[in-house]
Write an enzyme that holds these catalytic residues in place. Structure first.
Site, PDB file in Angstrom:
ATOM      1  N   THR A   1       0.800  -1.218   0.000  1.00  0.00           N
ATOM      2  CA  THR A   1       0.000   0.000   0.000  1.00  0.00           C
ATOM      3  C   THR A   1       0.836   1.273   0.000  1.00  0.00           C
ATOM      4  O   THR A   1       0.286   2.366  -0.136  1.00  0.00           O
ATOM      5  CB  THR A   1      -0.942   0.010   1.226  1.00  0.00           C
ATOM      6  OG1 THR A   1      -0.158  -0.190   2.420  1.00  0.00           O
ATOM      7  CG2 THR A   1      -1.976  -1.095   1.113  1.00  0.00           C
ATOM      8  N   ASP A   2       2.149   1.149   0.150  1.00  0.00           N
ATOM      9  CA  ASP A   2       3.028   2.322   0.082  1.00  0.00           C
ATOM     10  C   ASP A   2       4.192   2.023  -0.859  1.00  0.00           C
ATOM     11  O   ASP A   2       5.351   2.240  -0.522  1.00  0.00           O
ATOM     12  CB  ASP A   2       3.535   2.690   1.480  1.00  0.00           C
ATOM     13  CG  ASP A   2       4.207   4.062   1.508  1.00  0.00           C
ATOM     14  OD1 ASP A   2       3.941   4.884   0.595  1.00  0.00           O
ATOM     15  OD2 ASP A   2       5.010   4.326   2.425  1.00  0.00           O
ATOM     16  N   LEU A   3       3.868   1.566  -2.053  1.00  0.00           N
ATOM     17  CA  LEU A   3       4.904   1.216  -3.023  1.00  0.00           C
ATOM     18  C   LEU A   3       5.443   2.492  -3.654  1.00  0.00           C
ATOM     19  O   LEU A   3       4.782   3.140  -4.470  1.00  0.00           O
ATOM     20  CB  LEU A   3       4.341   0.284  -4.095  1.00  0.00           C
ATOM     21  CG  LEU A   3       5.374  -0.314  -5.059  1.00  0.00           C
ATOM     22  CD1 LEU A   3       6.373  -1.192  -4.309  1.00  0.00           C
ATOM     23  CD2 LEU A   3       4.685  -1.118  -6.155  1.00  0.00           C
TER      24      LEU A   3
ATOM     25  N   ASN B   1      11.049   2.659  -1.010  1.00  0.00           N
ATOM     26  CA  ASN B   1      10.881   1.309  -0.483  1.00  0.00           C
ATOM     27  C   ASN B   1      11.380   0.227  -1.438  1.00  0.00           C
ATOM     28  O   ASN B   1      11.054  -0.952  -1.278  1.00  0.00           O
ATOM     29  CB  ASN B   1       9.410   1.059  -0.136  1.00  0.00           C
ATOM     30  CG  ASN B   1       8.981   1.875   1.067  1.00  0.00           C
ATOM     31  OD1 ASN B   1       9.796   2.179   1.933  1.00  0.00           O
ATOM     32  ND2 ASN B   1       7.709   2.240   1.129  1.00  0.00           N
TER      33      ASN B   1
END
Length: 233
Positions: free
Chosen positions: A165-167, A171
């Site tokens: 959900t935080d690509l 990251n």
């Protein structure tokens, strides 16, 4: 995987990676006393890098972000141990690693009950000699092959129905042998369907544009097609 559980806390740990007492490894003072803190990084809180017997670890205490985080910094409503953020991330990382996705190996996770809430910690593998894409692209561009490897790792993750959900490019790491890693699976989950996968990729693409404006990274929109080629391979 081993589990220590009572009414006040739940700890999951990998006995093949952790030789220290599981109840103590979530305390930075423990590592300080053993002179095994090898570095730190600042985010919402401090991530401590520690030296274990055979690998380096990253110790993180879960903290809230945004306005709500200023009121309640590190407490979350408790339902079940398995749904706590640390245990859930530990289990997800375990599955991804076992299925061949390049993610940090989870070493130990803890959730501690405080009334109706809990606090959480995670000790995971620190990827040695790796930089995130933001740091790399500030000094040089990536090859087509490297972008394709990024796409392949994302496809492996999506094939397991894992929604990151935080690509974003903070990251995604590349190590000294050009191996691509995906990190930070807090609040990520397995999800049915297919439509969210395109949204995942769109979020990642936006992060490239954002860092072009913010940090002038060496990226062109034409580079995106290399990543997509790797994803579709």
């Amino acid at each position: 995987m081993q589990i220590i559980q009572d009414k006040q806390q739940c700890i999951y740990f990998d006995e093949n990676l952790l030789t220290e007492p599981a109840e103590q490894v979530f305390d930075a003072d423990y590592w300080q006393q053993k002179q095994k803190i090898i570095g730190s990084a600042q985010g919402r809180g401090t991530t401590w890098f520690v030296q274990l017997a055979n690998i380096e670890g990253a110790l993180r205490h879960y903290r809230r972000g945004g306005l709500f985080g200023k009121l309640i910094s590190d407490s979350y409503f408790l339902t079940t141990w398995q749904k706590t953020r640390s245990i859930a991330e530990f289990q997800l990382l375990t599955e991804l690693h076992n299925c061949g996705v390049h993610v940090p190996r989870p070493i130990a996770a803890r959730a501690v009950k405080i009334g109706l809430t809990y606090q959480a910690d995670l000790l995971s593998e620190k990827i040695p000699d790796a930089q995130d894409l933001v740091d790399i692209l500030q000094t040089k561009s990536l090859s087509a092959e490297q972008y394709q490897e990024v796409g392949k790792q994302i496809k492996k993750m999506h094939s397991l129905q894992v929604n990151h959900t935080d690509l974003n490019i903070h990251n995604i790491l590349i190590d000294k042998v050009s191996k691509v890693w995906i990190i930070d699976f807090d609040k990520c989950c397995k999800q049915t369907g297919e439509n969210w996968k395109a949204a995942n990729l769109a979020r990642l693409k936006r992060s490239f544009f954002k860092e072009v404006k913010k940090r002038h990274i060496q990226w062109n929109e034409s580079d995106w097609q290399y990543l997509v080629t790797g994803y579709q391979a």
